[in-house]
Design an enzyme around this catalytic site. Structure first.
Site, PDB file in Angstrom:
ATOM      1  N   CYS A 106       0.884  -1.209   0.122  1.00 57.17           N
ATOM      2  CA  CYS A 106      -0.060  -0.053  -0.075  1.00 57.17           C
ATOM      3  C   CYS A 106       1.114   1.363  -0.029  1.00 57.17           C
ATOM      4  O   CYS A 106       1.421   1.365   1.156  1.00 57.17           O
ATOM      5  CB  CYS A 106      -0.930   0.081   1.290  1.00 57.17           C
ATOM      6  SG  CYS A 106      -1.778   1.495   1.445  1.00 57.17           S
TER       7      CYS A 106
ATOM      8  N   CYS B  97      -0.416   4.123   2.493  1.00 61.76           N
ATOM      9  CA  CYS B  97      -0.580   4.012   4.122  1.00 61.76           C
ATOM     10  C   CYS B  97      -0.297   2.433   4.303  1.00 61.76           C
ATOM     11  O   CYS B  97       0.989   1.977   4.080  1.00 61.76           O
ATOM     12  CB  CYS B  97      -1.846   4.379   4.709  1.00 61.76           C
ATOM     13  SG  CYS B  97      -3.313   4.079   3.874  1.00 61.76           S
ATOM     14  N   SER B  98      -1.501   1.714   4.756  1.00 63.02           N
ATOM     15  CA  SER B  98      -1.106   0.353   5.237  1.00 63.02           C
ATOM     16  C   SER B  98      -2.351  -0.405   4.852  1.00 63.02           C
ATOM     17  O   SER B  98      -2.645  -1.467   5.704  1.00 63.02           O
ATOM     18  CB  SER B  98      -0.655   0.403   6.561  1.00 63.02           C
ATOM     19  OG  SER B  98      -1.635   0.912   7.280  1.00 63.02           O
ATOM     20  N   CYS B  99      -3.327  -0.010   3.803  1.00 64.32           N
ATOM     21  CA  CYS B  99      -4.293  -0.954   3.688  1.00 64.32           C
ATOM     22  C   CYS B  99      -3.736  -2.466   3.279  1.00 64.32           C
ATOM     23  O   CYS B  99      -2.895  -2.607   2.680  1.00 64.32           O
ATOM     24  CB  CYS B  99      -4.876  -0.375   2.193  1.00 64.32           C
ATOM     25  SG  CYS B  99      -5.528   1.355   2.379  1.00 64.32           S
TER      26      CYS B  99
HETATM   27 FE    FE Z   1      -3.492   2.375   2.404  1.00 62.39          FE
END
Ligand code: FE
Length: 210
Positions: A114, A117-119
């Site tokens: 991602c 961000c951190s999906c």
């Molecule tokens: Fe994300």
């Protein structure tokens, strides 16, 4: 937090330590403010962490992968509509409304990142590991994936293997169907599931033969 799925040490454990320390400090600061303002209790956060560490996580993704390896019709449904196929196994929920499964083959290697961000596909993989949230991984994986896989994860892919990098978003949450390792023809679904690792479903590792 770095959820381990097999009990074996992760090849990425201890990587990007500076980044991890910063993330930890940021999370603690956010939690302190939310608790201080009475918006949530520490037990709320502990319960969510417990659920994702013990009830939800890579073990569910491993079940999906093992089923796809032994059941060609399920595999076809999984690649066509992963959200529906996972729901067949009772796997669904928060951060998993639109799951997409991409299949690794001898000629093609898929990997997730991602960039924003951190999906991450929570229902099948749990919470993202520390390296997945690091700025270094998010920025370098899209620029030089072959080198990141080799240098940071020890996964050296032959030059003729194509690498596809999938940018996971809040709308489209990818995970990888790894290649079934050789020498596993005699294993049943449960034994196969035990071989599947979180990192292989992210695409930063292959599954070793037992
Ligand atoms: Fe994300």
């Amino acid at each position: 937090m770095d959820i381990q799925d097999t009990g074996r040490p992760s090849p990425t454990a201890g990587r990007y330590p500076a980044d991890e320390a910063e993330l930890t400090a940021r999370a603690q600061a956010l939690e302190a403010i939310l608790v201080d303002q009475g918006l949530l209790g520490t037990d709320t956060i502990d319960e969510i962490v417990r659920i994702y560490e013990q009830d939800i996580g890579p073990l569910l993704g491993a079940r999906v992968v093992a089923r796809a390896w032994v059941d060609p019709q399920f595999r076809a449904r999984l690649l066509a509509d992963a959200t529906a196929a996972c729901a067949e196994l009772g796997i669904a929920g928060l951060q998993g409304e639109h799951l997409i499964c991409v299949e690794n083959t001898p000629q093609l290697h898929n990997v997730m990142v991602c960039t924003l961000c951190s999906c991450y596909p929570w229902p099948v993989l749990g919470l993202p590991p520390a390296f997945y949230k690091s700025f270094e991984y998010r920025s370098r994986m899209v620029v030089e994936p072959r080198r990141v896989l080799a240098d940071d994860f020890g996964l050296v892919l032959p030059a003729d293997v194509e690498i596809r990098v999938y940018d996971v978003t809040a709308e489209e949450r990818y995970f990888v169907l790894p290649q079934r390792p050789p020498g596993t023809e005699h294993l049943d679904e449960q034994a196969l599931a035990a071989l599947v690792t979180r990192d292989a479903m992210i695409g930063v590792a292959k599954i070793a033969a037992p």
